[in-house]
Design an enzyme around this catalytic site. Structure first.
Site, PDB file in Angstrom:
ATOM      1  N   ASN A 112       0.826  -1.203   0.000  1.00 41.24           N
ATOM      2  CA  ASN A 112       0.000   0.000   0.000  1.00 41.24           C
ATOM      3  C   ASN A 112       0.862   1.256   0.000  1.00 41.24           C
ATOM      4  O   ASN A 112       1.929   1.279   0.602  1.00 41.24           O
ATOM      5  CB  ASN A 112      -0.951  -0.007   1.199  1.00 41.24           C
ATOM      6  CG  ASN A 112      -1.844  -1.228   1.172  1.00 41.24           C
ATOM      7  OD1 ASN A 112      -1.987  -1.882   0.141  1.00 41.24           O
ATOM      8  ND2 ASN A 112      -2.405  -1.560   2.319  1.00 41.24           N
ATOM      9  N   HIS A 129       5.887  -0.540  -2.597  1.00 39.52           N
ATOM     10  CA  HIS A 129       5.450   0.167  -3.817  1.00 39.52           C
ATOM     11  C   HIS A 129       5.509   1.685  -3.653  1.00 39.52           C
ATOM     12  O   HIS A 129       4.866   2.422  -4.411  1.00 39.52           O
ATOM     13  CB  HIS A 129       4.033  -0.273  -4.203  1.00 39.52           C
ATOM     14  CG  HIS A 129       3.964  -1.696  -4.645  1.00 39.52           C
ATOM     15  ND1 HIS A 129       2.791  -2.417  -4.618  1.00 39.52           N
ATOM     16  CD2 HIS A 129       4.903  -2.552  -5.114  1.00 39.52           C
ATOM     17  CE1 HIS A 129       3.022  -3.650  -5.057  1.00 39.52           C
ATOM     18  NE2 HIS A 129       4.288  -3.758  -5.370  1.00 39.52           N
ATOM     19  N   CYS A 160      15.605  21.646  -8.773  1.00 39.15           N
ATOM     20  CA  CYS A 160      16.120  21.753 -10.143  1.00 39.15           C
ATOM     21  C   CYS A 160      15.059  22.173 -11.162  1.00 39.15           C
ATOM     22  O   CYS A 160      15.374  22.340 -12.342  1.00 39.15           O
ATOM     23  CB  CYS A 160      16.742  20.421 -10.560  1.00 39.15           C
ATOM     24  SG  CYS A 160      15.509  19.164 -10.947  1.00 39.15           S
ATOM     25  N   PRO A 224     -11.265 -11.925   3.055  1.00 36.25           N
ATOM     26  CA  PRO A 224     -12.645 -12.418   3.016  1.00 36.25           C
ATOM     27  C   PRO A 224     -12.886 -13.370   1.844  1.00 36.25           C
ATOM     28  O   PRO A 224     -13.806 -14.181   1.891  1.00 36.25           O
ATOM     29  CB  PRO A 224     -13.495 -11.164   2.867  1.00 36.25           C
ATOM     30  CG  PRO A 224     -12.581 -10.044   2.558  1.00 36.25           C
ATOM     31  CD  PRO A 224     -11.187 -10.488   2.835  1.00 36.25           C
TER      32      PRO A 224
END
Ligand code: APR
Length: 258
Positions: A112, A129, A160, A224
């Site tokens: 996540n 991630h 920059c 689930p």
């Protein structure tokens, strides 16, 4: 029992899973979008509510898509950032904070990008991630601050002037080296691996449970729905993380003082 027999499901998988955790020296946890579903953040692959049922990942979550249309990609990430900023960690996130206090060592790896584990109080989180609330400079390749004068609506690097992108891993991109190495090491060292709220479809994250099992770790899944991993694990705890994880912590019994 022949080695390729499917694992036999115990009468009370929650109690059996708790017994395995009580004996554990090192627990490695991998979480996915499902743990944040109860905080109001959509998962990716849920048929109706999942982000990918409404948006095409190749148009929004690839480097090519960003090159093609950075405004479109940024609009989508700003919308998701807003969801994340308004979300609160739930009982599932909090139970993992408690679990870390109940075992000698816990490594938390998350797919996540919402930062909810950290907001719940988890001290060390491997962000496999990346994190949606951070910006990365396209020129310098590092996490960067935003320049105040955003020209043409696109965020620019304060150092920059380069174009900024969200600090997340897009499809076709490599996992950041440090979390990848530390997660692989933890999966190979742990004696219990807890897979929570992930469809176990996206690699290399989805390979961590198998790597742990190959080293003899007990793999526990919390979801689930059944996934590709379910038939391979001895303990599939079917239900929402916000209910199952607190129940799992409670099943560990009272905390031993000291
Ligand atoms: N508690 C636990 N699990 C849940 C809950 C819940 N309350 N609600 C849904 N789930 C489960 C779903 O059954 C599903 O198996 O969470 C899983 C979410 O799967 P995905 O949407 O595929 O998310 P994830 O596995 O995290 O995706 C991996 O894919 O799109 C990319 O980079 C993105 O990190 C993401 C990666």
């Amino acid at each position: 029992m022949a080695t390729n027999d499917p694992p036999v499901a115990p009468a009370d998988p929650l109690q059996a899973a708790a017994a395995a955790i009580r004996k554990a020296r090192h627990v490695c946890v991998l979480t996915g979008a499902g743990i944040s579903a109860e905080s109001g953040i959509p998962t990716f692959r849920d048929a109706l509510t999942g982000l990918w049922s409404k948006f095409r990942p190749e148009e929004l979550a690839t480097p090519e898509a960003f090159e093609r249309d950075p405004e479109l990609v940024w609009k989508w990430y700003e919308w998701r950032r807003d969801l994340v900023r308004h979300a609160e960690p739930n009982a599932g996130h909090r139970a993992l904070v408690e679990l870390a206090r109940r075992v000698p060592r816990l490594t938390l790896v998350t797919q996540n990008v919402d930062g909810l584990h950290q907001r719940a109080g988890s001290p060390m989180v491997l962000e496999y991630h990346g994190n949606i609330l951070r910006d990365r400079c396209m020129v310098e390749g590092v996490v960067a601050e935003r320049a105040d004068d955003a020209r043409a609506g696109l965020p620019r690097c304060a150092a920059c002037g380069g174009l900024l992108r969200p600090d997340v891993v897009w499809f076709g991109e490599a996992i950041p080296r440090t979390p990848m190495m530390l997660a692989a090491a933890a999966a190979e060292d742990c004696d219990v691996f807890l897979s929570v709220g992930t469809s176990s479809l996206v690699y290399p994250a989805a390979g961590l449970a198998q790597a742990a099992a190959a080293r003899g770790a007990v793999v526990i899944e919390v979801n689930p729905d059944a996934t590709d991993l379910t038939p391979q694990v001895p303990f599939a705890l079917q239900g929402p993380a916000g209910r199952i994880l607190p129940d799992l912590c409670a099943a560990l019994g009272p905390r031993v003082a000291g």
